[in-house]
Write an enzyme that holds these catalytic residues in place. Structure first.
Site, PDB file in Angstrom:
ATOM      1  N   SER A 201       0.822  -1.210   0.000  1.00  0.00           N
ATOM      2  CA  SER A 201       0.000   0.000   0.000  1.00  0.00           C
ATOM      3  C   SER A 201       0.853   1.255   0.000  1.00  0.00           C
ATOM      4  O   SER A 201       0.418   2.316  -0.412  1.00  0.00           O
ATOM      5  CB  SER A 201      -0.920   0.020   1.225  1.00  0.00           C
ATOM      6  OG  SER A 201      -0.167  -0.043   2.425  1.00  0.00           O
ATOM      7  N   ILE A 204       6.202   2.240  -4.102  1.00  0.00           N
ATOM      8  CA  ILE A 204       7.649   2.407  -4.153  1.00  0.00           C
ATOM      9  C   ILE A 204       7.958   3.852  -4.496  1.00  0.00           C
ATOM     10  O   ILE A 204       7.661   4.324  -5.587  1.00  0.00           O
ATOM     11  CB  ILE A 204       8.279   1.462  -5.201  1.00  0.00           C
ATOM     12  CG1 ILE A 204       8.059   0.010  -4.785  1.00  0.00           C
ATOM     13  CG2 ILE A 204       9.754   1.742  -5.372  1.00  0.00           C
ATOM     14  CD1 ILE A 204       8.610  -0.996  -5.768  1.00  0.00           C
ATOM     15  N   SER A 205       8.542   4.557  -3.547  1.00  0.00           N
ATOM     16  CA  SER A 205       8.909   5.950  -3.767  1.00  0.00           C
ATOM     17  C   SER A 205      10.255   5.980  -4.474  1.00  0.00           C
ATOM     18  O   SER A 205      11.253   5.513  -3.934  1.00  0.00           O
ATOM     19  CB  SER A 205       8.985   6.697  -2.429  1.00  0.00           C
ATOM     20  OG  SER A 205       7.751   6.618  -1.760  1.00  0.00           O
ATOM     21  N   LYS A 206      10.270   6.529  -5.660  1.00  0.00           N
ATOM     22  CA  LYS A 206      11.472   6.524  -6.475  1.00  0.00           C
ATOM     23  C   LYS A 206      12.609   7.265  -5.784  1.00  0.00           C
ATOM     24  O   LYS A 206      12.499   8.441  -5.473  1.00  0.00           O
ATOM     25  CB  LYS A 206      11.155   7.167  -7.828  1.00  0.00           C
ATOM     26  CG  LYS A 206      12.284   7.067  -8.837  1.00  0.00           C
ATOM     27  CD  LYS A 206      11.837   7.652 -10.152  1.00  0.00           C
ATOM     28  CE  LYS A 206      12.936   7.570 -11.198  1.00  0.00           C
ATOM     29  NZ  LYS A 206      12.519   8.149 -12.481  1.00  0.00           N
ATOM     30  N   GLY A 207      13.701   6.561  -5.540  1.00  0.00           N
ATOM     31  CA  GLY A 207      14.888   7.176  -4.967  1.00  0.00           C
ATOM     32  C   GLY A 207      14.788   7.547  -3.512  1.00  0.00           C
ATOM     33  O   GLY A 207      15.663   8.233  -2.993  1.00  0.00           O
ATOM     34  N   LYS A 222      15.572   1.392   0.627  1.00  0.00           N
ATOM     35  CA  LYS A 222      15.499   2.061  -0.677  1.00  0.00           C
ATOM     36  C   LYS A 222      15.478   0.976  -1.747  1.00  0.00           C
ATOM     37  O   LYS A 222      16.383   0.140  -1.820  1.00  0.00           O
ATOM     38  CB  LYS A 222      16.695   2.982  -0.909  1.00  0.00           C
ATOM     39  CG  LYS A 222      16.707   3.582  -2.318  1.00  0.00           C
ATOM     40  CD  LYS A 222      17.985   4.334  -2.614  1.00  0.00           C
ATOM     41  CE  LYS A 222      17.941   5.707  -2.003  1.00  0.00           C
ATOM     42  NZ  LYS A 222      19.086   6.536  -2.459  1.00  0.00           N
ATOM     43  N   ASP A 319      25.149  17.672   0.343  1.00  0.00           N
ATOM     44  CA  ASP A 319      23.698  17.867   0.428  1.00  0.00           C
ATOM     45  C   ASP A 319      23.253  17.823   1.888  1.00  0.00           C
ATOM     46  O   ASP A 319      22.203  17.275   2.215  1.00  0.00           O
ATOM     47  CB  ASP A 319      22.976  16.793  -0.389  1.00  0.00           C
ATOM     48  CG  ASP A 319      21.507  17.130  -0.631  1.00  0.00           C
ATOM     49  OD1 ASP A 319      21.155  18.332  -0.578  1.00  0.00           O
ATOM     50  OD2 ASP A 319      20.709  16.207  -0.853  1.00  0.00           O
TER      51      ASP A 319
END
Length: 479
Positions: A201, A204-207, A222, A319
């Site tokens: 649910s 997959i969050s890209k990156g 990840k 970063d």
């Protein structure tokens, strides 16, 4: 007899490289086996191994027909007895054990069942007996192999055909861009993908990292998206991040757990920090008390100093921002997000962003001017970011609030502007303001190193304690 028992137990020595994690009193991670009511605490290493086991025996290993009959060692538990009998083709012994109530799907430390063992050895009679007792025909071991796959690999076609006729599935073996040619070269950090559960649910969050469970333990994962497998740049970025995470160990740096590189989907697994990131924390809390501000500053500085002191090559974050600083359960800060930006090494202490347009967000006002302008830089770019973060910790608001981030980044990186300090000078030691101004100075050579920052912060803490400033609020939990 003793030799057989020794072979059965020998596999236990490999246990350290797999399993779930537990935190010891020293805050380090160690490995332990996952708990399964049907799983023995031993690994069955006698005879042929799983077809996907990295250190399996060769499929053409000969089995001597003249091998003498061997009885079951007395000191084996019921599961190991069942597996041993399956390996020897003892149908009668297996049926007696099952009649006594032993679970036909009992597994060893590698998740192998008696059906796996019998399929490897080609004992058709045992396979039939196990299937008649409703053995799970599609059970997968820790490497994802099934009994049918094992039978096929070892050339036991009669067993394979029987299993296929009963509806068995043979898992497809898909090579990843990081698949090793020699099974013995499989990295020690390699995890069993079946032990990592990501809620569907959540998507997959890209990156991005997302919460998952590994053997019942919460972790952050990840997952490399499908489009990346044919993209050399994304694979190299994944490999680079993995390489950096694998070698760092520090209380103020995110803890690497393991990775999946020999199966699809590929993924990186790190520790889960339940309190989120510093950005969310500052939004809720606003300006921090002097004691907490200094404690947080020291956490960040110590983690960054460790990264900068890594040998043979220092790790430049490039970063550093509140979203990449996590809070663990005890409120300690941990640096994350390093290795996300690929750098081209110019010299021993100089670098440049490899693909500036693709990697640098020009609305990120935490980055140093030289990074923003795509110039050559050194370690001190991270000191600039630290200065901006320290300002937000002490002031309780983002720099140049409420201007939009893109405008703020231009003001700081192109126009050389810096925000004014609005907090009353008596609320914080004057040395804090001076340190911030040094850190975010437009000239990189003027900025201090993190080892120098730690020394200055320690002096500020000592002076505050000595002079008794802010007696009601300035208390140091570590003293």
């Amino acid at each position: 007899m003793e030799n057989i028992t020794a072979q059965l137990k020998r596999g236990i020595s490999r246990q350290f490289s797999t399993g779930s994690i537990r935190r010891t009193l020293s805050r380090q991670f160690t490995r332990q086996s996952s708990l399964d009511p049907r799983r023995t605490n031993m690994r069955f290493s006698f005879g042929r191994q799983s077809s996907l086991d990295p250190i399996r025996r060769s499929p053409d290993s000969s089995k001597s027909d003249d091998e003498p009959h061997m009885s079951v060692p007395e000191n084996l538990d019921s599961t190991m007895q069942l597996l041993f009998m399956a390996s020897k083709g003892d149908v009668r012994g297996i049926e007696e054990l099952l009649d006594e109530g032993i679970d036909v799907n009992s597994i060893d430390l590698d998740g192998r069942t008696a059906l796996h063992i019998a399929a490897c050895e080609g004992h058709l009679g045992v396979v039939k007996a196990l299937l008649s007792r409703r053995a799970n025909i599609d059970a997968r071991d820790r490497w994802g192999s099934t009994a049918a796959a094992d039978a096929k690999y070892y050339g036991n076609l009669d067993v394979y055909n029987l299993l296929k006729a009963r509806g068995a599935k043979v898992p497809k073996t898909r090579k990843t861009p990081m698949t090793v040619s020699n099974p013995r070269e499989v990295p020690e950090y390699e995890l069993n993908p079946l032990e990592v559960q990501v809620r569907k649910s959540d998507g997959i969050s890209k990156g991005a990292y997302q919460v998952a469970k590994w053997n019942g333990t919460r972790v952050s994962v990840k997952i490399l998206d499908k489009d990346s497998y044919s993209d050399p740049e994304r694979i190299n970025a994944f490999r680079h991040e993995l390489t950096l995470l694998e070698k760092v160990r520090h209380p103020n740096v995110i803890q690497f757990v393991g990775a999946v590189t020999q199966n699809i989907p590929m993924m990186i697994v790190v520790e889960y920090n339940p309190k989120g990131d510093l950005s969310v924390y500052l939004q809720k809390k606003g300006r921090l008390s002097p004691s907490k501000a200094l404690r947080f500053a020291l956490d960040i500085a110590r983690g960054m100093n460790y990264l900068h002191e890594c040998k043979p090559d220092p790790i430049i974050h490039c970063d550093l921002k509140p979203k990449n600083i996590l809070l663990d359960r005890g409120g300690q800060l941990k640096i994350s997000g390093f290795g996300m930006i690929r750098l081209s090494k110019i010299s021993q202490d100089k670098a440049k962003v490899a693909n500036h347009k693709a990697h640098i967000d020009l609305s990120n006002y935490y980055i140093a001017p030289e990074v923003y302008k795509d110039e050559i830089f050194d370690l001190r770019v991270d000191a600039h970011s630290f200065g901006v973060i320290l300002y937000e910790i002490t002031e309780g608001v983002p720099v140049f609030h409420p201007r939009p981030p893109e405008e703020v980044a231009r003001m700081m990186c192109l126009e050389g502007k810096r925000p004014v300090f609005k907090t009353k000078s008596r609320s914080y030691p004057p040395d804090i303001k001076e340190l911030i101004e040094k850190c975010w100075h437009p000239e990189a050579g003027i900025r201090p190193t993190f080892s120098e920052i730690i020394i200055r912060l320690d002096k500020i803490v000592a002076n505050c304690s000595k002079q008794g400033w802010w007696k009601d609020t300035f208390k140091f939990p570590w003293k």
